[in-house]
Design an enzyme around this catalytic site. Structure first.
Site, PDB file in Angstrom:
ATOM      1  CG  ASN A   3     -77.510 -55.526 -19.817  1.00 21.12           C
ATOM      2  OD1 ASN A   3     -77.649 -54.684 -18.932  1.00 21.12           O
ATOM      3  ND2 ASN A   3     -78.461 -55.813 -20.697  1.00 21.12           N
ATOM      4  CD1 TRP A   4     -73.973 -56.723 -14.093  1.00 20.15           C
ATOM      5  CD2 TRP A   4     -74.168 -55.258 -12.408  1.00 20.15           C
ATOM      6  NE1 TRP A   4     -72.795 -56.738 -13.399  1.00 20.15           N
ATOM      7  CE2 TRP A   4     -72.885 -55.846 -12.363  1.00 20.15           C
ATOM      8  CE3 TRP A   4     -74.513 -54.304 -11.458  1.00 20.15           C
ATOM      9  CZ2 TRP A   4     -71.940 -55.502 -11.388  1.00 20.15           C
ATOM     10  CZ3 TRP A   4     -73.574 -53.956 -10.488  1.00 20.15           C
ATOM     11  CH2 TRP A   4     -72.301 -54.561 -10.454  1.00 20.15           C
ATOM     12  CE  LYS A   5     -80.892 -58.964 -19.432  1.00 19.41           C
ATOM     13  NZ  LYS A   5     -81.811 -59.400 -20.450  1.00 19.41           N
ATOM     14  N   GLY A 167     -82.255 -64.039 -22.513  1.00 19.58           N
ATOM     15  CA  GLY A 167     -82.906 -64.471 -21.275  1.00 19.58           C
ATOM     16  C   GLY A 167     -83.754 -65.719 -21.428  1.00 19.58           C
ATOM     17  N   GLY A 224     -76.045 -61.118 -20.210  1.00 23.24           N
ATOM     18  CA  GLY A 224     -77.024 -60.663 -19.234  1.00 23.24           C
ATOM     19  C   GLY A 224     -76.961 -61.495 -17.964  1.00 23.24           C
ATOM     20  N   GLY A 225     -77.854 -62.466 -17.857  1.00 18.43           N
ATOM     21  CA  GLY A 225     -77.997 -63.259 -16.634  1.00 18.43           C
ATOM     22  C   GLY A 225     -76.683 -63.781 -16.075  1.00 18.43           C
TER      23      GLY A 225
HETATM   24  C1  PEP Z   1     -78.774 -59.100 -22.503  1.00 17.81           C
HETATM   25  O1  PEP Z   1     -79.481 -58.670 -21.604  1.00 17.81           O
HETATM   26  O2  PEP Z   1     -78.211 -58.291 -23.250  1.00 17.81           O
HETATM   27  C2  PEP Z   1     -78.600 -60.542 -22.642  1.00 17.81           C
HETATM   28  C3  PEP Z   1     -77.912 -60.999 -23.648  1.00 17.81           C
HETATM   29  O3  PEP Z   1     -79.195 -61.340 -21.684  1.00 17.81           O
HETATM   30  P1  PEP Z   1     -78.932 -62.913 -21.431  1.00 17.81           P
HETATM   31  O4  PEP Z   1     -77.449 -63.150 -21.503  1.00 17.81           O
HETATM   32  O5  PEP Z   1     -79.494 -63.163 -20.074  1.00 17.81           O
HETATM   33  O6  PEP Z   1     -79.648 -63.650 -22.515  1.00 17.81           O
END
Ligand code: PEP
Length: 239
Positions: A3-5, A167, A224-225
């Site tokens: 998930n690039w956000k 995050g 995410g990250g």
């Molecule tokens: C997400 O945005 O769905 C997520 C799990 O972020 P991260 O891996 O950065 O915690």
């Protein structure tokens, strides 16, 4: 699934996608790999990943088919860019865009109707966890989705993402995540959809992925990250 956000740009994406394309080959024999990009980049992602082992999707979809919904993007529009997946109900959207459990279910329904696979995100806040309400919250979030019926539910993916782990660098422990995944699996089994994939999300990195994936009810990760760094994302897939 990455998930690039709200990250990326044409130049940075091109490098990331080329690295993913190059590294994904053999991994795709063992797992499904995908990235969920911001809407404006779907054309770029579909053209640079076409024919590769990595599929792609969006991070949100409208519950409506078309009409006067300024700023919204319909499931059929995502189909124009050959999206396979779409996230619905990510905690950032629930929290910052007031998405209700019912709206999330409507979005999942719209995605399914267009042939996309919705990835339904659920998860409790730190406050809810501290109050011992985790399973109650997950059940409340899942109920309208499960009410779509066995056939619909069998075509979606669930992602358990504790809000306190997203995050923050503080992942749930494998045992903590497994407990919730087992409860989700039981809810899915009750509507004859035990085989639905249940992903874990929340600070998944290359160094904690294997211990999470060793749990019987954790089928993969929503990342995410770490999905913004090709090597890290590919190492998670390798795990
Ligand atoms: C997400 O945005 O769905 C997520 C799990 O972020 P991260 O891996 O950065 O915690």
């Amino acid at each position: 699934m990455g998930n690039w956000k709200m990250h990326g740009g044409l130049e940075a994406n091109a490098k990331l996608l080329a690295d993913l394309r190059a590294g994904a080959g053999i991994l795709a024999d063992y797992c499904t790999l995908a990235v969920c990009a911001p809407f404006p980049y779907l054309a770029q992602v579909s053209s640079l990943l076409d024919g590769s082992a990595v599929s792609w999707g969006a991070q949100d979809v409208s519950a409506h088919e078309k009409g006067a919904y300024t700023g919204e993007v319909s499931a059929s529009m995502l189909n124009d860019f050959a999206c396979a997946w779409v996230l619905v109900g990510h905690s950032e959207r629930r929290a910052m865009h007031a998405e209700t459990d019912e709206l999330v279910a409507d979005k999942a329904k719209a995605a399914l109707a267009a042939g996309l696979t919705p990835v339904v995100c659920v998860g409790e806040t730190l406050q809810e966890q501290d109050a011992g309400q985790t399973l109650e919250v997950i059940q409340r979030q899942l109920d309208p989705v499960l009410a779509l019926g066995a056939e619909a539910v069998s075509r979606l993916v669930v992602a358990y993402e504790p809000v306190w782990a997203i995050g923050t660098g503080r992942s749930a422990t494998p045992a903590q995540a497994q407990d919730v995944h087992a409860a989700i699996r039981a809810r899915l089994a009750a509507v004859n959809a035990a085989q639905v994939r249940v992903l874990y999300g929340g600070s998944v990195k290359a160094d904690n992925a294997a211990s999470l994936f060793a749990m019987p009810d954790i089928d993969g990760a929503l990342v995410g990250g770490a999905s913004l760094v090709a090597d890290e994302f590919l190492r998670i897939a390798a795990a």
